[in-house]
Design an enzyme around this catalytic site. Structure first.
Site, PDB file in Angstrom:
ATOM      1  N   ASN A   1      28.700 -65.508  71.039  1.00  0.00           N
ATOM      2  CA  ASN A   1      28.638 -65.222  72.479  1.00  0.00           C
ATOM      3  C   ASN A   1      27.375 -64.400  72.731  1.00  0.00           C
ATOM      4  O   ASN A   1      27.331 -63.214  72.426  1.00  0.00           O
ATOM      5  CB  ASN A   1      29.901 -64.443  72.872  1.00  0.00           C
ATOM      6  CG  ASN A   1      29.927 -64.085  74.352  1.00  0.00           C
ATOM      7  OD1 ASN A   1      28.963 -64.325  75.084  1.00  0.00           O
ATOM      8  ND2 ASN A   1      31.028 -63.493  74.786  1.00  0.00           N
TER       9      ASN A   1
ATOM     10  N   ARG B   1      29.976 -69.685  73.412  1.00  0.00           N
ATOM     11  CA  ARG B   1      30.411 -69.446  74.782  1.00  0.00           C
ATOM     12  C   ARG B   1      29.223 -69.743  75.698  1.00  0.00           C
ATOM     13  O   ARG B   1      28.131 -69.217  75.495  1.00  0.00           O
ATOM     14  CB  ARG B   1      30.818 -67.995  74.960  1.00  0.00           C
ATOM     15  CG  ARG B   1      31.196 -67.721  76.392  1.00  0.00           C
ATOM     16  CD  ARG B   1      31.194 -66.261  76.691  1.00  0.00           C
ATOM     17  NE  ARG B   1      31.625 -66.059  78.066  1.00  0.00           N
ATOM     18  CZ  ARG B   1      31.355 -64.964  78.737  1.00  0.00           C
ATOM     19  NH1 ARG B   1      30.686 -63.990  78.185  1.00  0.00           N
ATOM     20  NH2 ARG B   1      31.766 -64.844  79.980  1.00  0.00           N
TER      21      ARG B   1
ATOM     22  N   HIS C   1      35.517 -66.994  83.733  1.00  0.00           N
ATOM     23  CA  HIS C   1      36.619 -66.520  82.882  1.00  0.00           C
ATOM     24  C   HIS C   1      37.598 -67.652  82.556  1.00  0.00           C
ATOM     25  O   HIS C   1      38.754 -67.394  82.207  1.00  0.00           O
ATOM     26  CB  HIS C   1      37.440 -65.403  83.568  1.00  0.00           C
ATOM     27  CG  HIS C   1      36.739 -64.091  83.697  1.00  0.00           C
ATOM     28  ND1 HIS C   1      36.924 -63.267  84.785  1.00  0.00           N
ATOM     29  CD2 HIS C   1      35.874 -63.455  82.889  1.00  0.00           C
ATOM     30  CE1 HIS C   1      36.198 -62.173  84.641  1.00  0.00           C
ATOM     31  NE2 HIS C   1      35.537 -62.260  83.503  1.00  0.00           N
TER      32      HIS C   1
ATOM     33  N   ARG D   1      30.012 -54.802  90.378  1.00  0.00           N
ATOM     34  CA  ARG D   1      29.776 -55.913  91.319  1.00  0.00           C
ATOM     35  C   ARG D   1      30.619 -55.723  92.572  1.00  0.00           C
ATOM     36  O   ARG D   1      31.767 -55.286  92.472  1.00  0.00           O
ATOM     37  CB  ARG D   1      30.139 -57.245  90.667  1.00  0.00           C
ATOM     38  CG  ARG D   1      29.197 -57.645  89.562  1.00  0.00           C
ATOM     39  CD  ARG D   1      29.667 -58.899  88.862  1.00  0.00           C
ATOM     40  NE  ARG D   1      29.814 -58.661  87.431  1.00  0.00           N
ATOM     41  CZ  ARG D   1      30.447 -59.471  86.601  1.00  0.00           C
ATOM     42  NH1 ARG D   1      31.011 -60.580  87.042  1.00  0.00           N
ATOM     43  NH2 ARG D   1      30.545 -59.179  85.324  1.00  0.00           N
TER      44      ARG D   1
ATOM     45  N   GLU E   1      39.423 -65.029  73.998  1.00  0.00           N
ATOM     46  CA  GLU E   1      38.520 -66.141  74.308  1.00  0.00           C
ATOM     47  C   GLU E   1      37.949 -66.752  73.022  1.00  0.00           C
ATOM     48  O   GLU E   1      37.723 -67.951  72.955  1.00  0.00           O
ATOM     49  CB  GLU E   1      37.391 -65.641  75.219  1.00  0.00           C
ATOM     50  CG  GLU E   1      37.903 -65.368  76.637  1.00  0.00           C
ATOM     51  CD  GLU E   1      37.013 -64.436  77.442  1.00  0.00           C
ATOM     52  OE1 GLU E   1      37.057 -63.214  77.178  1.00  0.00           O
ATOM     53  OE2 GLU E   1      36.297 -64.909  78.324  1.00  0.00           O
TER      54      GLU E   1
END
Ligand code: ADP
Length: 397
Positions: free
Chosen positions: A7, A90, A179, A240, A383
């Site tokens: 990743n 990923r 996600h 964010r 993940e």
């Protein structure tokens, strides 16, 4: 079969080496601050840890270093690179081109480059990581697993924005959602824990971390999600802003003479719970500050909890009901008080949190009362295992 999961972020590379015969994580680690003066690698294996501090100028060197340590006589776990059967990457944005994980070919690389236009912060480092692995392990199959793919089942009424239609046709402006790998994993896992097929469940998964998104998963398929064209949309996050009136952007840019780059930084890095509290983007720090009476930290938490609760209500309406609410990721798995605050007021839906059962962190657990018609669970996300499983399936074909 041994699979390396990679990743890559702009200045980081996370990895896990997984033995797929028993899904055991043989080793894992993190290369940080790639390209900076104080770059380092932290490698963990069999309960041990080694930190290497050295100049790591780019991702190519980072991948080399990871392979060196994985095959190191002292802290390695495999004899040679040849033990790695496949690499799973990923990839943040797969656009509309990818609704599933895919073997990486030259055509796939071209399509990925195109998707970079939508995710200029995320996809380029993913591509750099793939290229580095391809160069160093040319004969090992590489698979891309996309954050967006799971959401490709959303109907148009959920993914379209109320903008001129040609912006969708010509520029791909639509909700993609992110996600996805985590939402897919949690849906499968909670179904397994409950002993009910995922095709029979309406699940609202709350992935709450630094970045947060909720997903409405109806009978195994994503039908709506809070993130949008980019991972900036939805609920308030660490730094964010989440959903805001789009007119705010043009107003501030004009008033403060901000460039698009400045504005982008403001909404991505200086907003969210950090921007509101002025304290931190980390939910633990916010909890501590609020407990000491910091009103803005409390406001940031209140806003976050309220927005998550509101989206749960929206997704229950979108699916015509809900059977299970799941909490995952850093805050979802560990934030006992956060979960309690979010669920407060959801009793009208039939979702009742059990305060004692909720006193749990980081493991699969039922946290609703016995008479709660909507079940509430904590399900730690994974993940990496999802990426490894997809990679195994694809290379086994
Ligand atoms: P990312 O989106 O970067 O993967 P994570 O899923 O790791 O983020 O979540 C990070 C967030 O989880 C941080 O805000 C951190 O404060 C929060 N977190 C971790 N442990 C706890 C805890 N015990 N209570 C509340 N929040 C926590």
């Amino acid at each position: 079969m041994i699979i390396l999961v990679v990743n890559c972020g702009s200045s980081s590379l996370k990895y896990q080496l997984i033995n797929m015969d028993n899904e055991e994580v043989m080793a894992k680690g993190l290369v940080e601050k790639i390209g900076l003066a104080d770059s380092q690698l932290t490698h963990k294996w069999s309960g041990q840890k080694k930190v290497i501090q050295q100049a790591i100028p780019d991702h190519h060197v980072a991948v080399k270093l990871v392979l060196d340590i994985l095959t190191d006589p002292q802290c390695g776990v495999i004899k040679s690179m040849d033990a790695i059967d496949a690499v799973g990457h990923r990839v943040v944005h797969g656009g509309e081109a990818f609704s599933k994980s895919t073997l990486i070919t030259d055509e796939v690389m071209q399509a990925l480059e195109k998707c970079s236009a939508y995710a200029p912060l995320h996809n380029p480092p993913n591509i750099v990581g793939i290229n580095a692995c391809k160069a160093i392990m040319p004969n090992v199959p590489q698979v891309a697993v996309f954050d967006t793919a799971f959401h490709q089942t959303m109907p148009a009424k959920a993914f379209m924005y109320g903008l001129p239609y040609e912006l969708y046709q010509k520029d791909g402006i639509r909700r993609y959602g992110f996600h996805g790998t985590s939402h897919r994993y949690v849906a499968g896992e909670v179904a397994k824990v409950m002993g009910v097929p995922v095709e029979k469940l309406r699940i609202i998964n709350c992935h709450l971390g630094n970045g947060s998104s909720l997903c409405a998963i109806k009978y195994g398929k994503s039908v709506d999600t809070t993130m949008g064209f980019t991972p900036l949309a939805g609920v308030l996050m660490g730094t964010r802003c989440g959903d805001i009136d789009p007119a705010i952007v043009t107003t501030i840019m004009e008033k403060r003479h901000l460039s698009t780059k400045d504005m982008d930084k403001l909404v991505n890095k200086e907003s969210g719970v950090l921007g509101i509290s002025g304290v931190s983007s980390d939910f633990r720090d916010l909890g501590d500050a609020a407990a000491k009476g910091n009103k803005r930290a409390q406001l940031a938490l209140d806003m976050f909890h309220y927005q998550v609760r509101k989206e749960i209500g929206a997704f229950a309406a979108a699916m015509g009901g809900v059977d299970v609410i799941t909490f995952t990721a850093g805050v979802g798995e560990n934030g006992i008080e956060d979960r309690a605050a979010i669920c407060q007021g959801l009793e009208f839906l039939g979702a009742k949190l059990d305060p004692e059962r909720n006193n749990v962190r980081g493991k699969d657990a039922l946290i609703s009362t016995d008479d709660s018609t909507v079940k509430i669970y904590v399900i730690p996300t994974n993940e990496e295992i999802m990426i490894a499983r997809d990679t195994k399936d694809i290379v086994s074909k």
